[in-house]
Design an enzyme around this catalytic site. Structure first.
Site, PDB file in Angstrom:
ATOM      1  N   HIS A 283     -79.315  27.437  -2.564  1.00  0.00           N
ATOM      2  CA  HIS A 283     -80.213  27.566  -1.427  1.00  0.00           C
ATOM      3  C   HIS A 283     -80.247  26.292  -0.590  1.00  0.00           C
ATOM      4  O   HIS A 283     -80.315  26.345   0.640  1.00  0.00           O
ATOM      5  CB  HIS A 283     -81.617  27.913  -1.911  1.00  0.00           C
ATOM      6  CG  HIS A 283     -82.504  28.455  -0.848  1.00  0.00           C
ATOM      7  ND1 HIS A 283     -82.385  29.732  -0.348  1.00  0.00           N
ATOM      8  CD2 HIS A 283     -83.533  27.890  -0.174  1.00  0.00           C
ATOM      9  CE1 HIS A 283     -83.295  29.929   0.594  1.00  0.00           C
ATOM     10  NE2 HIS A 283     -84.004  28.835   0.714  1.00  0.00           N
TER      11      HIS A 283
ATOM     12  N   HIS B  17     -85.867  35.776   2.874  1.00  0.00           N
ATOM     13  CA  HIS B  17     -86.864  35.641   1.813  1.00  0.00           C
ATOM     14  C   HIS B  17     -86.730  36.865   0.914  1.00  0.00           C
ATOM     15  O   HIS B  17     -87.667  37.619   0.705  1.00  0.00           O
ATOM     16  CB  HIS B  17     -88.278  35.505   2.395  1.00  0.00           C
ATOM     17  CG  HIS B  17     -88.979  34.281   1.905  1.00  0.00           C
ATOM     18  ND1 HIS B  17     -90.327  34.229   1.652  1.00  0.00           N
ATOM     19  CD2 HIS B  17     -88.513  33.049   1.589  1.00  0.00           C
ATOM     20  CE1 HIS B  17     -90.667  33.017   1.236  1.00  0.00           C
ATOM     21  NE2 HIS B  17     -89.571  32.291   1.181  1.00  0.00           N
TER      22      HIS B  17
END
Length: 768
Positions: free
Chosen positions: A60, A106
């Site tokens: 990430h 998300h």
């Protein structure tokens, strides 16, 4: 990561145990990466330092499996002011104005807590934009769920839509566009991507930098809690079957604090009180502090004992890795620290000076003065190990792509064609999204000229004369069947949608949603899709200004479809020349631009009508795609278009019917001969429902027909008149390949508009 593991880490943070191989593995680090950390540090790290490396070297934050691929994408053009590497990309749209925009995912949080996952995803992308000095003016969503026949998919859809809508509505940012796709491939792993667009005077552009030895480093906004700890690592691992154990890693949002933070940040930037500012997003204080120092070639020294917290007994590990929402890290100009505090206090925001900038290149963390972490910034941020893996296509995909589709290429009767048409209009991926976007405020700020339901949203620029057009697009099914083609088509379709509004496509942001890159078949998908995106961006002159990579979207070893999502932004030089997506008036001529080929592979027709994902996706000629975009922009500028609507899911017949039934003043009739369209020798299914690329349904007033045809010839684009727009509330008549369909537009519109609400009515009383 389980709650028990988190508890063990909290205990370990205070007792400083020996770091075992198991502890290293639980932090998502390989043995080789651990050896590299030991070499960098020259000693065994503390548990806090291990947590810092774990977060910064996660996929990430560190892009360890995707960075070599992303570096191949085109990122520069005369329009690009800020490319990848900052909070958001920025383009110059003329007149001294810039546009900041970015898309992020998300996905994992939304899978386990859909409302908060989607809400905090919206909040995070807003902060990425306003930390560039831009005022957010619009939100777009790009959503993927399982089949709406599934109770869980309906539960997730309901929670995500409420989360996106409530957050944007409370902050006062309109949600003006997006896309929603339903497919069993996303049953256990929904995709929730959110794009934000903001505008700024270019003279106010600010970056996330930490310059000037001794300059104060300040934490502002909400207090820090234990929510979201190791969220970056959570986003870089496969979900467990239940997902409930991951709930502690899902943040909780507060849009009212976000609104205060937005206004205070823009005031600080406007008054030139700051050196730099960055959202405490993924990896929280760790990533914001380290990245700001790395960009500036400086160091940073902070004391977490000075950080405002909302829970007692928090360890340095927790404070450094918390992803509590609505927090920013800023570096103030030393002579203006008092003024910064005054502004923040006036906006009723917490402000604390927690450290200062140094010149030693270290990320140094103290607790009451005692050093608990001390790591060289450059290797922490820039030397995350990267991997180039071998990709191998899954034999199952090869077999699907090579499947013979002849039995699906024809129809037994006119009734069979009409049944297929109505099935597609009722398919949730094609049907009206009104049930979704009516939950959003789409017009707050009064900049929305064209909102949801169109090919692209159109937003007024501050000069009052020009506009932006923007959209999000992607097709996981195409990318599953042929990654390179899927990546190309995602870019080309987004550019086509923007151009249909009359705007010139300028630049893109991307969100890459894939499974585990460690699997050769997934890495094959990822590398192929990125290559295709790069080719299309180069051909269309739309460089990539930034984005997000979301990998490990899989459960039980079953990845989602590889889904590259493109957020495209374009500029319309005269907002009065914007072009609507739907027909305007009876008597207008209907034309089809672009050639239809004998293609039904990967189509919504096969999926919705035959429950089949097979065949090669449609071919995309990049020269044709670029020529079509140029033609659409020129035709809008010449004011010869009454409407323009991209032909994509469901093919020409769906694009034509949508153009008729979505007319602003009520459905209009339609009389069209599909055989007149530019085409090769095609099957009935390909003519009616094939998804050949670079095709648009347009309309014009009869007196502009000659000019429209001449423009198409100038740009080398095939075009043909196929019919006319009929009376209000009339009949849709379509014919082609020996078949004809005739249906009342009101009936077709009813199917189209009721598909989602009919299914969602069953949601009442359901739980996850």
């Amino acid at each position: 990561m389980t709650g028990a593991t988190l508890d063990a880490k909290r205990a370990a943070a205070t007792s400083e145990p020996v770091i075992t191989d198991e502890v290293v593995a639980e932090h998502g680090l390989s043995p080789d990466e651990w050896e590299q950390i030991l070499e960098i540090m020259g000693r065994t790290p503390t548990i806090a330092e291990l947590g810092i490396f774990s977060a910064m070297w996660s996929e990430h934050c560190g892009y360890k499996n995707s960075r070599p691929l992303l570096q191949t994408l085109p990122t520069e053009s005369p329009d690009v002011v800020q490319g990848p590497g900052e909070n958001a990309g920025v383009i110059d749209v003329g007149g001294g104005w810039g546009v900041a925009f970015k898309i992020e995912s998300h996905n994992h949080p939304s899978a386990v807590e859909p409302y908060q996952g989607a809400a905090t995803g919206s909040g995070g992308i807003l902060r990425d934009v306003f930390t560039m000095g831009a005022r957010p003016i619009a939100i777009f969503d790009s959503l993927r769920f399982g089949s709406l026949e599934s109770a869980r998919a309906r539960y997730l859809l309901d929670g995500v839509v409420r989360g996106v809508g409530d957050y944007g509505n409370c902050v006062g940012i309109p949600t003006v566009g997006g896309e929603t796709v339903f497919d069993p491939a996303y049953e256990k792993n929904p995709l929730v991507n959110v794009m934000c667009i903001g505008v700024l005077p270019l003279e106010r552009l600010i970056r996330g930098e930490a310059k000037g030895v001794g300059n104060p480093v300040m934490a502002v906004g909400a207090r820090t809690g234990r929510d979201g700890i190791h969220g970056a690592t959570f986003a870089s691992e496969e979900l467990d079957e239940e997902g409930a154990d991951s709930r502690p890693q899902v943040q909780v949002g507060d849009p009212f604090t976000e609104k205060l933070l937005l206004e205070a940040s823009l005031e600080l930037i406007e008054r030139d009180l700051l050196i730099g500012i960055q959202d405490m997003g993924a990896a929280g204080l760790t990533s914001s502090g380290a990245e700001m120092a790395a960009r500036s070639g400086s160091g940073i020294d902070i004391d977490v004992a000075l950080l405002p917290v909302r829970e007692e007994g928090m360890t340095p590990y927790e404070m450094l890795l918390s992803e509590s929402q609505e927090r920013m890290l800023l570096v103030a100009k030393p002579e203006h620290e008092g003024a910064v505090r005054e502004v923040l206090e006036r906006w009723d925001l917490q402000a604390a000076t927690i450290g200062h900038v140094t010149d030693d290149g270290m990320f140094r963390v103290r607790l009451d003065g005692e050093i608990v972490a001390e790591i060289p910034v450059r290797p922490l941020v820039d030397d995350c190990p990267t991997y180039v893996r071998e990709g191998v296509e899954d034999p199952e995909v090869t077999a699907r792509r090579d499947q013979d589709l002849d039995e699906y290429a024809s129809f037994a009767s006119d009734e069979a064609v009409q049944a297929a048409l109505e099935t597609l209009l009722d398919a949730p991926t094609i049907a009206s999204r009104r049930w979704i976007y009516e939950q959003y405020d789409t017009s707050v700020q009064t900049n929305t000229l064209v909102g949801p339901g169109s090919d692209a949203a159109v937003l007024r620029l501050p000069d009052g004369e020009r506009a932006l057009a923007a959209c999000t697009d992607g097709n996981g099914r195409y990318t599953y069947l042929d990654p390179r083609t899927g990546g190309r088509i995602a870019v080309a379709e987004a550019a086509r949608n923007v151009a249909c509004s009359g705007a010139r496509p300028v630049a893109v942001t991307n969100c890459l949603n894939f499974g585990s890159p460690i699997r050769p078949e997934v890495y094959h998908q990822l590398s192929g899709a990125v290559a295709g995106m790069g080719e299309a961006c180069a051909a269309l002159g739309t460089p990539v200004t930034g984005g997000n990579v979301s990998l490990y979207n899989e459960t039980g070893g079953r990845p989602v479809y590889p889904t590259p999502v493109i957020g495209m932004v374009g500029v319309l030089e005269d907002l009065e020349k914007r072009v609507p997506s739907a027909f305007v008036a009876e008597g207008d001529e209907v034309w089809i631009v672009g050639r239809t080929r004998d293609e039904i592979g990967g189509s919504e027709y096969l999926a919705a009508c035959h429950d089949l994902v097979a065949g090669a996706p449609p071919e995309l000629d990049l020269d044709e795609a670029a020529a079509l975009v140029r033609f659409l922009v020129a035709a809008a500028d010449a004011s010869v278009l009454r409407s323009a609507h991209d032909a994509s899911d469901g093919g020409l017949s769906i694009a034509l019917v949508e153009s008729a039934i979505c007319a602003g003043d009520g459905p209009l009739g339609l009389d069209v001969d599909l055989d007149a369209a530019p085409r090769s020798d095609v099957s009935a299914a390909a003519l009616w429902f094939g998804e050949s690329q670079s095709r648009v349904v347009v309309s014009c007033v009869p007196q502009d027909a000659a000019s429209l045809a001449a423009l198409a010839e100038t740009h080398g684009v095939p075009i043909a008149r196929v019919g006319a727009v009929g009376a209000s509330g009339g009949t849709c008549r379509l014919s082609g390949a020996g078949h004809a369909v005739e249906a009342a537009t009101t009936d077709l519109r009813s199917i189209y508009e009721t598909a989602l609400p009919r299914r969602m009515r069953e949601q009442a009383g359901l739980t996850a």
